[in-house]
Every structure is written in structure tokens, then in C-alpha cells.
Design an enzyme around this catalytic site. Sequence first.
Site, PDB file in Angstrom:
ATOM      1  CD  GLU A   5      -2.792  -1.414   0.419  1.00 55.60           C
ATOM      2  OE1 GLU A   5      -3.079  -0.435  -0.314  1.00 55.60           O
ATOM      3  OE2 GLU A   5      -3.319  -2.524   0.307  1.00 55.60           O
ATOM      4  CB  CYS A  63      -1.408   7.092   1.540  1.00 52.63           C
ATOM      5  SG  CYS A  63      -1.559   6.197   3.051  1.00 52.63           S
TER       6      CYS A  63
END
Lengths: 653, 468
Positions: free
Chosen positions: A366, A400
Amino acid sequence: MTDQMMISRYFSQSQLKGLLKAGDIILPGTQASPSFSATGCIHHMDRMAKYLSEDDLNGLRMVFAAFRWMPKWKIKLILKLCNHSSRLPSFMGAGLRMLEIGLKGAILSPYYANLTAPGYDGKKVYDVIGWHPKMVVNEDGIPVKQTPVNLDTPTPEDVAEIYQRAKKAGPEIRDWGVKKRLEFISNLKAAILANQEYILDRLQADTKKSRFDAITAEIFGTLDFLDYLEKNAVKFLSDRKVPTPFALMGKKSKVYFEPLGTALLISPWNYPFYQAIVPIAQAFVVGNAVVFKPSSDTPLKGLVEALLAQAGFLPGWVQIVYGQGRTIGNLLVDGRPDKIFLIGSQPVGKAIMERASQYLIPVELELGGKDPMVVFEDVNIERAAAGAIWGAFTTTGQSCTSVERLFVHEEIYERFKETLVKETLKLVQATDEDGNADIGPMTTKAQVKAIAAQVADAKEKGAVFLTGGDWDGKSDFVPPMVVEGVTKDMLMDQEENFGPLLPLYSFTSEAQAIEMANDPEYGLSASVWSQDLKRADRVARMIYTGNVSINNVMLTEGNHALPFGGVGKSGFGRYKGEFGFYAFANIKAILIDQNSAKMEANWFPYTAKKYQIFSDLTRALYSPGRILPLIRGAFYGLKLETYVKKLAKKGRE
Amino acid sequence: MATEQFRIFDFIFVGAGISGPFMANDLVKEGADCLMLEAGKAYTRRTYPTNGLDGTSQMYWSGGLELGHDAKIAFLRPKVVGGGSIVNQALVDRFDADAWDSWRSVSKVADFSVDKMAPWYDRAESEIEIQEIPAHFRNKNAEIFDQGFKNLKFDNAPLRRAQSNCRLEEGNCCIECLNGCRLGSKQSTPETVLKTALENGLTLVPEIEVTHISEHKGDIRVTGLDPRGGQVSYRARNLVLGAGAIGNARLLLNSGFEKKLPHIGKGFFCHPQFMSFGVYEEKINSHLGAFQAFKSDDKGFRKEGFKLENVYAGPEGIALLVPGFGKIHHEYMERLPHFACIEVCTRDTNPGQIRVNRKGKALIRKVQNREDLNRYEKGAKVIDDIFKSTGAKQIVHGRFGIGLHLMGCCAMGTDPATSVIDPEFKLHGYKNIFSADSSIFPNAPGINPSLTIMALSKKAAASILRNR
Ligand SMILES: Cc1cc2nc3c(=O)[nH]c(=O)nc-3n(C[C@H](O)[C@H](O)[C@H](O)COP(=O)(O)OP(=O)(O)OC[C@H]3O[C@@H](n4cnc5c(N)ncnc54)[C@H](O)[C@@H]3O)c2cc1C
Ligand code: SF4
């Protein structure tokens, strides 16, 4: 922190409560002696229960369960009757004696073996009863103790030991089964709730984020995820039946979800609590042992271990290893976990994947994003602007999935900009203790530097800073910056910024918006804003990304039933939700046939005649139509079977 | 799934307690290919449990105490490589003429006599070290025992233990002796005969519970349960049953042998033992130093059918024996350092019986009749007198009896109608199934059984070798 909670492989929570109640009646404690419950010796019940026969165990379960709701005076009455069992008729006396010996054995043995809950600091039973026999032993009589391993910047030997322990823990965790594992998750939830303020203090100390950001994203989010596990894990991890096709008639097909073994989890510094508990919990619920490495910038040292211990996790189940990724990252991969799951930056992802490829360890990454927000002309400007501000600046932009590029339709561009700037200027930036600040300072010095470089570069190349232009390029308190006129040649347009930077662009058409939103590298998440849901959906489908929120921002993460993950250089694999379980599971296919004398048509011997029938069958089964193929298929199937039987009996002619 | 081991052994032993290793040691020395299966785990000096909770749950069947149908006696049945020799008190005594004569009269086995058995005792004793607890290591509990005997003019004698070096001079206090000896002093079979047998080629597989045996034309098949899952089976020419009284009875009953041998499971004895505690003003600290030193050696007691022993136990055990609950219980236990302890061990006359239920579990039926209760009461009375004569403030009788010497169920005798094992140690009617363990006792000798089990096992091994 508060008391550790107890889970038993052999007893349910309510049976344990019954035991605790009876324990405190038999051993209520005195001035000198601690009570049964005070010592926490109940934590060691499984040491005994493990060896009991099924019948004895069931007997105890019944008794404990009955005590759970029985008033104390009744339990006392029963115990008094036990005292006089010898005077009762033998059929009653025997039952009472069995009860007395079984119950007292279960309660007195752990107590008088001087066992206590971890961290117990009250009076020790051995001291109370003066039990201090001196045992002179030679080297070969000294009990084997686990050698301590250094979890703080471990050496290669330590790492080997860490994986050894995880390997030993694996079958243990697997044995508990999903349902019992969820009891640990419930305990963990309770432990987090009970220690919420302390966790928030620790989080703020390590990340400097605002308390509000901390409680919503890290506490609420974490608890919500654990809740999701509690409600869904059994469903998704239970054995599943899948259909068996006509050609395999008489057989059964199933899918089992088994643990992979040991999972190595590596998390970043932006949400150190959430990104610790969530992957740990998901991997654990599937049945894996876990080695977890937090970021060295926000280690929250000792916190997660303490909470896990309080929830009853044993030390080998989840081991938390500290140190700089640069120094121990490779070592941890070399320990050969069965799965690596990493949340972090592109360079780290690359390094880990490269190393893992040597051992063919599956990885799931990720990584970062450069997430677009697309605003059409038909939106409520106040709401969309507020969403943009939150999406870009929450946790000081260090998510993110924070908004890094804002595209606004030219028709409302100026009005939108005005609201955006006005509202951004209202943000309160401070280190708070009471939840009254919107954003805090930056977490790491390195990130402050990276932002300073992007800002300087943009200023030099002519970008216009609508807010925050007065930042000195050094202070941790990087202010929210809304920037106009960002062009392709600027670092700010090319790199992930991971800070409170919001470049603002305008577009003229749906097609242009899609083109601009599609970043050549990243594809983590996006948001599309429009009154026209059909248009929003069209655009959502056209953006090459992992997650899209419509008329909201960063919200797919708010629903733990949704998967999370990116495309392109934002990584691959999905975690959380149903698909998250599969990230940590060995999805095993099972086909069950009966033991019989029957031979299979596709086994040897092959003959020309069999070839002919088989080819007829194939044509019959897969020709167009619905009923006819079935009838024809049945005909040739039967023919084949008869022939195979004949072959088996007589062999090749 | 059954894993068929295709190797055919000369002997398969069920149980690695005392008898099995003593026999195997002599057989492997002569080149026999032997396999020993044991339900319990193998421990080492480093892995013995060090508290009563772990010791009792890990090293006994059913995780500790087993109860009979009336729950008046709690039975402790060892389940560990080494069997009783790991967990027992290691007291070793030869039987006297009274014991042998009574055995001979019920069994009609001519060899049951002091003279005929003496050489076998000699040979058994040569395999282990035996020591007396020297006078100067007696602790206060032992002194009270001794003083009481002197006051009341009874005879006592120092205990003989199978031990090599208990390092008492270094202040060693070995109450954990009952969980296995971490010093390697106790002469358990893994420290002695089992060790040499393994060196000489015995194959030992721990953690296999044998569930079924069968014999067909000289071929023995043994099936067992592997805790890691599944069944295992083995083949041999001969079988030695060394699973102890209850273990052998259970296995033979579950394997259908009672049709031919109706006496299997009958004639179960256990020397019911009862602990009593004297509570003194001063501290006795019975758990310090050598925790045992004396036994009664009184002709009168022997006639009355009981003996007294100077013993002690761990706090988990004592806590179960003191009466009451709540404050009363705490009051007893908080005075634990003031406790002295004496045990009466009765020579039971009323045989019990072992049966199995549908699941194959052993059910114990053991009733103390009036005679047996009298024996206990007489002994308990002497204990009371000893405590009183030495100034005890209070006397506490244990809540229930304990059965440690589990004996019989496959009695040796000449008549297959009233016995199970013949005088040659063979199962009546079978040429290749043997036993010489505690199960073959025809009645309760009233004396510690382990040394006699060793002697009988040596005799059985010699008899097998002679007939080969
Ligand atoms: C606490 C205690 C103290 C004692 N103190 C003394 C003492 O001081 N002096 C004395 O002489 N005696 C004492 N005894 C008694 C003595 O230890 C026993 O009589 C003796 O051990 C019996 O030996 P055995 O070989 O017949 O059986 P055991 O030693 O009981 O061995 C039988 C073995 O067979 C195994 N087994 C049983 N069934 C199966 C199966 N189906 N499959 C595989 N394995 C199986 C068992 O697990 C066990 O390990 C004491 C006993 C206890 C429990
Ligand atoms: S050293 Fe201790 S444990 Fe070993 S036999 Fe002697 S008394 Fe028992």
C-alpha cells in the site's frame, strides 16, 4: 493500564465468571491472603484444563456456568453440604464429593501454585503460607527458559529467534479457531476503550497531530474496524461449499480459509496506531502469527504490546520489532515470513519487494498516492470547499489518500477559490490537549524538508501561494498552502507531497477533468463531486485508481466493509473488508469423492473408442442451448461410464 | 488413517513405567528387537514441571485426580515416560514373609516366597542405588514422628529410598520430588534401566496411547492413538503389558479378552492412604530438608493391617485436604508452616474392580468395607495419639483418601478362572503375551510395591529368555 483480560480455550466468558465467583467464595482473601480473583491465577486455568478428560472438563463447564447466575448464598449452601457429604446417603454424597474435589481442585491448584496474572504486584501466596523450599540444582536441572530476544534493533540471531517463536505460535493461534480468536479482538477493543486517553497522549507525543485527528482516525477508526471483524470474520472465514459441475457428478467441492503462517507487517508513521492494530488484527483473525515493525519515527514504544497483553495475547503471537527500516528491513525479510504486508512509500516498497523476490515471498504493498479531487459546476460550493480543505489538510496532509490535486470546473473556479481561501485561513494550527485545534505541526523533520524543497521550487517557477506563502521553510508548523498556477515542470506537480499543500487547477470539460485526474504514476484514491450522480459515476469509472468517493472525500476508508488498495505505483493487493481476509489466507480448494471401485473416465487406459465417446460428450455438453445439451450430455456420460466399467473389468480388447 | 509400521518387532511393550523398562533392559541386552509405547511424555531434568499444578496435570492420567464411583478415594495414575518411578516417593521395601505367604495361598504360585524371591530382589537392587535418609538430615516433621513413636513405645525404622545423591548437606529441600527429580538423584527408570535399554537399542515412542491389542496365530497387532492425529499400528511376535493395574485392565477389556479371561479387572487394590495434620504452636516447616525419613516398623501395626509414614505434600495437595472454605480455609493454610503430617496406609482387603464404559474409559469401583475402615481408624487413632503426645494444638484429618499403589486386576495365579496371568508371567492361554507389573498382584501386600515390581520384572525377563 488496567487489568489484563482472560480468555480460555476451554471455558467461555460466562463460565469463567462463574469460576471467579466460586473462587472468591472459597478463597475470599484475608488480611494476610489475597483473594482468588486478586491474584489473577485464573489466567492459568488452561494449563490445567488442557490435560483434563473431556468428561471432567464438561463437568466443570456445567458447574461454572451454573454458578454464573446463582446467588452467592446458594453456592455457599452447596459448599456447606459438601462439607457434610460423608453424612449423606451415598448416592448424594458421591456427587457432592465429586463436585467438591473437582471445584476445589480447579480453584486451589492455580492459587497455591503461586500463579498470578502478568504484572500482579500484590502479596504472593507462597509468602503467605511460608513456602520457600530451597532447591539445589545443577546446570542440567535448571528449567529451560526462553532466552530473551532483543526486539529493539535486533541482530540476525534475534531475528531468527523471533521467527522461531512466531513459527511455534502459529499452530497455537490456528488451534483457537476464528470464534475464539475474536474473543481476543473483543478484549482488545475493550482495552483500547479503557485506555483511550492514554493512547491519545502517546499518539500526540509521537505524531504531534491534533487530538481530534487522533481520536477520529486512530481510535474511532480502529475500534470500528475491530467491530467489523467481530461481526464478519466468522462469515468470511468459514468453510464454503462451491458448486460442482455436471461432469464431476457425485463429488463435492469446498473452499477452506487457512492461515498462511507468519505475516510480516510494516507500517508508516502517519497513522501509527490505526496502521498497527488494523493489519495485526486482520492477520491474527485469519490465524497468522505476526511480526510487526512500526516506523522508527512514531514507534509508540510498548503501547501496542501492552494493549495486546491486556487483551490476553501471548508474547509469541504478535511480536513488535523496532528499528530503522534501513537497518532491519532486509533482516526481517530474510527471516522468511510467509507473507509481507507493507504500508509505506514507493522506495521502501521497491526495496522490500526486491528482497522478498529472492525467497518468492508474496508481498502486498500500500504505497503513496497523488489523489485528485474533481469538482463539477453543479455542486454546493461551501460543502465541496470544506471537503477539499479537510481532505487536503487533515493530519496536516500526511495521509496517503489526502487530496493533492484539486480540479475545479472553470464555471465556478473563482467563487470556489474565494471560499477555499477564506475557509483555509480559519484553520487553527496548534499542539492541543483538548481537541480544540484543527491541525498540528508536521510529524517528521524529513517531511518538512521535502515540502520546503517543493515550495521553493514552485515559488521559483512562478506558482502563486494563496495561503501560507509566508512560511519560513523551516518551522514544523507548515501552514496549509493553497497554490495556484502549478505547472508540469514543478516538483509539486510530480511528487507526492505528503503535507498541507493543495495545488488548484481548473478544467473545462468532463473529458479534460478525467485526463487531468489520471496521474501517469499513482492511483490510490480520488473523489468526484457533482449533483449529477450519473456523471459522477461515469467519471469515477474512468479514473484509474483503487478507491473513489463521490460527493465526499477519503470516505471509502470510513467503511470497513470496503477493500482498500491502489493501482499502478500506488501498490497492489487489497486489505480490509472481505478481501482483506484473503490477503492473509491460504485459500484451499478441496474436492471430495467417495471411496469406491469406480474408475474415472479420464484415467488410463486411453482407447480410440473412449476418445470418440469423450469427444461426442464434449460437443454435446458445450453446444449452444440449455436443455438439449444436458440431455445429450447425460446420454454420452452414461455411455462413457458403461464403457469405462467394461474397460475396468476386461481391460483393453 | 492408519500408518502400518511394517517392521516386526520381537517384543512390543505397552507402558514405560517401572516394569516395562526393567524387563526391556534385560531383553535388549540379549539382542531382542523391542519397541516400547508410552502414553505419557518424556521429560528431562530440565523440563520437569516445578509446581504442583503443572506436575499433577501433565504427569497423570485425566490431568490429575481420578475418582471412583463413590468418590471417597482419589486415585493418582502416572502417565509419563518412567511412570510411577518419576512421581513416586521412591521408597523401596522388600515384602516380608506375611506378604509372600498370603500371595502364595491365594495364587498357588510356588515361587511366591521370601527365599525364592530373594535373588530377584538382589538383582533388582543391583540396578539402582538405594540409600537410607541419615539421621542428621531429619527435619522437624520427622522428629515429631520419631518422638511420638518413642512416647507411645512403637517401633519405627528409617526409610530406604531409591536415590543416589540428594545433596541434603547443601540444604536441599525437595518437596518437588513428586514432579520428577531435577537432580537426577531419584532412581527413576529413565535415569537407570530405561537409559541402558535405550543405549542397547530399545525403541521408545512416547505419547502413543495404546487402544487395542490383538493376537492372531502368534502375530501381535497393537493399535494406538497419536496425539498429533490419527492411529498408528505396530506388529510384533510378543507383547509385554506394563501399563499398570488400571492400564492393563482397561486395554485387555477394550480388546475383548474378558470373554476368555473373566477375572480381568477384578481384584483391584490400592493401599488407601490418609493424611492427617497436627498443628503446633511452633513452626514445623515440614517442607524443608528431607521431607521423609521414617516409616512405622511395628509388628502390631502389621497385624492390624496398616502402617504409618512420615510424609508431606505440596500446598496444592494439602489445600484440597483441609476442610471448609472461605475464612476457615484461609486460617488453616495461613498456619501451614505449623503443620506436621503423618499418613496411614491401609492394607485393603476388599477387592475393587475396573470396568470400561462405551467410550473405553476406565471406571473404578472400590469400596472400603468395615474391615478396611477399621484398619484406617486404628491407624488414624495412633496418629492422633502421636500428635497429642507431642503437643499438637489441633488435629486435622484429610478430607479424602488417596490411592497411589494401584495393584491387581490381572492377578497371577494357577487357575484361569480366578486369575489372569500364569506363573510364567504369561496371559493364561497365550504363549506370547506377558506381564510382570503392578497389575499381577493377587492382593494388597501392605508394603511399598515398586521394588517387588522390579524384582518380578527381572524374574519375568529371565523366564522369557530361558524359554526362547
Ligand atoms: C505419588 C506416588 C507415590 C508413590 N510412592 C511410592 C513409593 O514411595 N514406593 C513404592 O514402592 N511405590 C510408590 N508408588 C507406587 C508405584 O510408583 C507404582 O506402584 C509403580 O509405579 C507401578 O509400576 P508399573 O510399572 O506397574 O506401572 P506404572 O509405573 O504406573 O507405569 C505404567 C505406564 O504405562 C503407561 N500406560 C498406561 N496405559 C497405557 C496405554 N494404554 N498406552 C500406553 N501407555 C500406557 C502409563 O502412562 C504409565 O507411564 C507411588 C505412586 C505414586 C503415584
Ligand atoms: S534430590 Fe530431591 S527430588 Fe531428587 S530424589 Fe532426592 S529428594 Fe527427590
